[in-house]
Enzyme design. Structure first.
Site, short mmCIF file in Angstrom:
data_model
loop_
_atom_site.label_atom_id
_atom_site.label_comp_id
_atom_site.label_asym_id
_atom_site.label_seq_id
_atom_site.Cartn_x
_atom_site.Cartn_y
_atom_site.Cartn_z
N LYS A 77 49.28 79.73 50.77
CA LYS A 77 49.76 78.21 49.56
C LYS A 77 48.69 77.21 50.06
O LYS A 77 48.19 76.58 49.25
CB LYS A 77 51.13 78.31 49.43
CG LYS A 77 51.85 79.38 48.99
CD LYS A 77 53.26 78.93 48.21
CE LYS A 77 53.88 78.09 49.68
NZ LYS A 77 54.57 79.03 50.68
N ARG A 119 61.70 75.31 45.81
CA ARG A 119 61.87 76.65 46.60
C ARG A 119 63.29 77.15 46.07
O ARG A 119 63.76 78.24 46.77
CB ARG A 119 62.01 75.94 48.07
CG ARG A 119 60.74 76.34 48.82
CD ARG A 119 60.86 75.91 49.97
NE ARG A 119 60.05 76.50 51.19
CZ ARG A 119 59.12 76.06 51.64
NH1 ARG A 119 58.30 75.15 51.10
NH2 ARG A 119 58.51 76.68 52.79
N ARG A 145 49.13 82.70 63.96
CA ARG A 145 49.02 81.33 63.94
C ARG A 145 49.77 80.60 64.51
O ARG A 145 49.86 79.16 64.87
CB ARG A 145 48.73 80.73 62.50
CG ARG A 145 50.07 80.24 61.87
CD ARG A 145 50.03 79.55 60.54
NE ARG A 145 51.39 79.21 59.92
CZ ARG A 145 51.62 78.86 58.85
NH1 ARG A 145 50.75 79.18 57.76
NH2 ARG A 145 52.81 78.43 58.43
N ARG A 173 53.03 74.16 65.06
CA ARG A 173 54.21 73.86 64.14
C ARG A 173 55.37 74.44 64.79
O ARG A 173 55.44 75.40 65.38
CB ARG A 173 53.98 74.57 62.75
CG ARG A 173 53.21 73.98 61.87
CD ARG A 173 53.12 74.60 60.52
NE ARG A 173 54.39 74.92 60.03
CZ ARG A 173 54.56 75.28 58.61
NH1 ARG A 173 53.35 75.24 57.79
NH2 ARG A 173 55.45 75.76 58.04
N ARG A 226 62.41 82.13 58.02
CA ARG A 226 61.96 81.45 56.66
C ARG A 226 61.66 82.61 55.71
O ARG A 226 61.68 82.31 54.47
CB ARG A 226 60.79 80.82 57.27
CG ARG A 226 60.95 79.50 57.92
CD ARG A 226 59.83 79.13 58.80
NE ARG A 226 58.37 78.89 58.00
CZ ARG A 226 57.16 78.86 58.58
NH1 ARG A 226 57.26 79.19 59.81
NH2 ARG A 226 56.35 78.66 57.99
P1 AMP Z 1 56.17 74.74 54.12
O1 AMP Z 1 55.09 73.81 55.05
O2 AMP Z 1 56.01 74.62 52.97
O3 AMP Z 1 56.48 75.95 54.87
O4 AMP Z 1 57.52 74.04 54.67
C1 AMP Z 1 58.11 73.79 56.11
C2 AMP Z 1 59.37 73.74 56.01
O5 AMP Z 1 59.71 72.30 55.25
C3 AMP Z 1 60.31 74.61 55.55
O6 AMP Z 1 60.77 75.68 56.26
C4 AMP Z 1 61.56 73.99 55.04
O7 AMP Z 1 62.36 73.64 56.16
C5 AMP Z 1 60.91 72.36 54.53
N1 AMP Z 1 60.70 72.39 53.14
C6 AMP Z 1 59.44 72.07 52.66
N2 AMP Z 1 59.41 72.29 51.22
C7 AMP Z 1 60.93 72.29 50.95
C8 AMP Z 1 61.64 72.23 49.72
N3 AMP Z 1 61.08 72.30 48.73
N4 AMP Z 1 62.93 72.60 49.66
C9 AMP Z 1 63.65 72.55 50.88
N5 AMP Z 1 62.90 72.50 52.03
C10 AMP Z 1 61.51 72.35 52.24
#
Ligand code: AMP
Length: 197
Positions: free
Chosen positions: A13, A88, A127, A133, A144
């Protein structure tokens, strides 16, 4: 173009969101990036989000909705946006619809990037550590993926029922995937393709 990107962790994404933002001339709004920046800066928002993020859980809806609301109100999002990582869950999807209804600017497309689960795990483990991260450890990765399956997958039905869902395979070269997505989006919005196409 007003769109969201749906796809499991590791589906690409972020990469595709950046390519699409460039091609379509609209900002990519990534809640994960905003939350990581907040954690790094040690802001109150970051302190509230940190535990959930480190565990691979979702951060509380009101925190992420606040980020998105603020960002969508910026002038550069007036012509469109690509939301990456939001919504999400169903509550977030309904809140987004309500926010956009207030602006009389409904969502045009929910793009689903499809990648098989074994490929996702392979990519995420490869990764792990590379990007620094703290949520790229195997146990957190599994969490996740589970959260995605339980909370986010139901959004496919939500957007399909509203005629917004667009699918694209998330495997192949980055360029080929971007091309496929842009073609699919042009069926939704005749203006989606850059003039050169
Ligand atoms: P991502 O970079 O999109 O994989 O997001 C990393 C982490 O941020 C996720 O595992 C969640 O803990 C948090 N996060 C990101 N976007 C959301 C969202 N829309 N709702 C809740 N938690 C989020």
């Amino acid at each position: 173009m007003r769109m969201i990107l749906l796809g499991a962790p590791g589906s690409g994404k972020g990469t595709q969101g950046e390519k699409l933002a460039e091609a379509l001339g609209v900002p990519r709004i990534a809640t994960g990036d905003a939350l990581r920046a907040a954690v790094k800066s040690g802001s109150p928002l970051g302190r509230k989000a940190r535990l959930a993020m480190d565990a691979g859980d979702l951060v509380a809806d009101d925190l992420v909705v606040g980020i998105v609301e603020e960002r969508l109100a910026q002038p550069d999002a007036a012509e469109g946006f690509i939301l990456d990582g939001f919504p999400r869950n169903l509550a977030q999807a309904r809140t987004l619809d309500a926010l956009l209804a207030l602006r009389a600017q409904p969502l045009q497309a929910a793009l689903h990037l499809e990648v098989a689960e074994d490929e996702l795990v392979r990519r995420l483990l490869a990764r792990a550590g590379e990007l620094g991260r703290s949520d790229d450890r195997e146990d957190v990765i599994r969490c996740r993926l589970r959260v995605y399956a339980q909370e986010t997958l139901p959004l496919l039905d939500y957007y399909a029922a509203r005629g917004k869902l667009v699918h694209a395979a998330g495997t192949g070269t980055v360029e080929a995937i971007t091309r496929t997505i842009l073609e699919r989006l042009s069926a939704v919005d005749g203006e989606a393709l850059p003039a050169a196409h």
